[in-house]
Design a protein around this motif. Structure first.
Motif, short mmCIF file in Angstrom:
data_model
loop_
_atom_site.label_atom_id
_atom_site.label_comp_id
_atom_site.label_asym_id
_atom_site.label_seq_id
_atom_site.Cartn_x
_atom_site.Cartn_y
_atom_site.Cartn_z
N MET A 187 21.76 34.28 -22.57
CA MET A 187 22.40 33.24 -21.78
C MET A 187 23.29 32.39 -22.58
SD MET A 187 20.42 30.43 -19.03
CE MET A 187 20.54 31.61 -17.65
N SER A 188 22.74 32.11 -23.87
CA SER A 188 23.58 31.29 -24.94
C SER A 188 24.99 32.03 -24.94
CB SER A 188 22.84 31.11 -26.16
OG SER A 188 22.35 32.13 -26.48
N THR A 189 24.94 33.49 -25.07
CA THR A 189 26.29 33.92 -25.34
C THR A 189 27.23 33.85 -24.07
OG1 THR A 189 25.00 35.97 -26.63
CG2 THR A 189 27.25 36.53 -25.63
N MET A 190 26.87 33.87 -22.92
CA MET A 190 27.31 33.59 -21.58
C MET A 190 27.99 32.01 -21.92
SD MET A 190 24.88 35.46 -19.06
CE MET A 190 25.82 35.14 -17.28
N ALA A 191 27.01 31.25 -21.93
CA ALA A 191 27.30 29.72 -21.72
C ALA A 191 28.65 29.61 -22.77
CB ALA A 191 26.25 29.05 -22.37
N ASN A 192 28.37 30.30 -24.40
CA ASN A 192 29.51 30.12 -25.02
C ASN A 192 30.87 30.80 -24.48
OD1 ASN A 192 27.70 28.56 -26.65
ND2 ASN A 192 27.04 30.17 -28.03
#
Length: 380
Positions: A25-30
């Motif tokens: 999820m943090s990868t997608m957000a970034n």
């Protein structure tokens, strides 16, 4: 990107405090924030506990409602807050679409957002057959998921499970994106340079099968003193695993340095990667090792490995839970360097289908479909 104007996408997950779903999820957000989308990320946990770094453009909302309850009233209050607080916040944010990860969060968000007209995509991030939920959540999931705009699962096997209670056109298979940080300023990996290393990586829990890995390594490497075993990760199984290592007298050959924020330096220093899990949702560690050109061995556990690996071509599959078979395959690859090279080269090529761009394109197609005016008018 697909969108003429930035899209407001809000992502929801219980915490960012480590773990595979949190990392995805943090990868997608970034990725989306860096590509000009308007991104909000909401957790039940407070932001001080974040383990994964977020781009400065991501708007971060953390509630402090993830503490373990002290008594029944606490449980009730927490569950109410986990519905009312995100609902209020999301009514302020007015996102074009919401993406929610993990079962309980999905159930709570579907309740929270009912009647708001905000399309919710829920995503299962593990093997729903292996990781049972309390009965209440199992029932709510079957009842509420069909009301979501879409359900995203990571494997065809998980899709078959979902079709039991979901409309076919709402279930989408999107694998995890592969995101490899280019070598960070060298972190001090304590990996001995003059040794050959078998690497395993994941949370130290029984489902990851590190006990199987330690026993298999002991059998395979008995007569190979130049090999050592590295297990990256942290978790409640550590004392038990350390006990097994002591029992086998392998304290000087097995390293367990804990959790690495950037595991890639360790992977790059390794010779062979082994996934020993008893069950998986979608093993990120496996595709990361493949992308770095490591030869990989994996148990053929449900779900994931058999959809990621072509046995004998870009990796080796062994029967789930079989210490003898795992030891034999490790022994074979430890001895045959040419086979390690061949498998590693094929692994690097075949991991391309999980590249960040490829996977994020699939998410974007799904979001543009569920936010299109035609879709909105046909939804119940």
């Amino acid at each position: 990107s697909l969108y003429s104007s930035p899209m407001n996408i809000t992502l929801l997950i219980p915490t960012l405090n480590g773990g595979g779903a949190e990392r995805v999820m943090s990868t997608m957000a970034n990725y989306w924030a860096e590509h000009g989308q308007d991104i909000h990320l909401v957790t039940h946990d407070k932001t001080d506990n974040d383990f994964y770094p977020l781009a400065s453009e991501v708007v971060r909302h953390g509630f402090d409602i993830s503490k373990p309850p002290r008594h029944l009233l606490d449980t009730i209050r927490h569950n109410i807050q986990r519905i009312t607080l995100p609902r209020r916040r999301l009514k302020d944010i007015r996102p074009d679409a919401v993406i929610s990860f993990t079962v309980r969060m999905n159930v709570q968000n579907l309740i929270a957002l009912s009647g708001t007209g905000i399309p919710v995509v829920v995503s299962e991030r593990n093997n729903p057959l292996a990781q049972r939920q309390p009965l209440g959540f199992e029932l709510l999931r079957r009842h509420l998921y069909p009301r979501a705009a879409a359900l995203v699962v990571q494997t065809e096997a998980a899709r078959s499970w979902a079709l039991d209670f979901m409309p076919h056109d709402k279930v989408h298979v999107i694998p995890n994106p592969l995101y490899i940080q280019h070598s960070s300023p060298r972190q001090e990996t304590t990996v001995p340079v003059d040794r050959s290393i078998v690497c395993g990586m994941g949370r130290l829990i029984p489902g990851k099968g590190f006990d199987l890995l330690i026993h298999s390594f002991h059998k395979a490497a008995r007569d190979k003193p130049e090999w050592s075993l590295l297990i990256l990760g942290e978790g409640e199984d550590r004392p038990r695993l350390e006990g097994i290592i002591r029992e086998l007298g392998m304290q000087d050959r097995v390293q367990m340095p804990g959790r690495a924020r950037d595991p890639f330096d360790y992977l790059r220093s390794s010779t062979l990667f082994v996934l020993s899990s008893r069950h998986e949702g979608f093993p990120n560690a496996l595709i990361e090792a493949m992308a770095l050109g490591l030869p990989v061995i994996s148990t053929n556990c449900p779900f994931g490995p058999s959809e990621i690996l072509n046995d004998g071509i870009d990796g080796m599959l062994v029967p789930n839970g079989d210490v003898q078979a795992l030891a034999r395959t490790m022994d074979y690859l430890m001895v045959h360097e040419d086979e390690r090279k061949r498998l590693g080269n094929h692994a690097r090529e075949s991991s391309g289908r999980f590249s960040l761009e490829t996977v994020m394109d699939r998410w974007e197609s799904l979001l543009s479909a569920i936010t299109s005016p035609e879709h909105r008018t046909t939804q119940p």
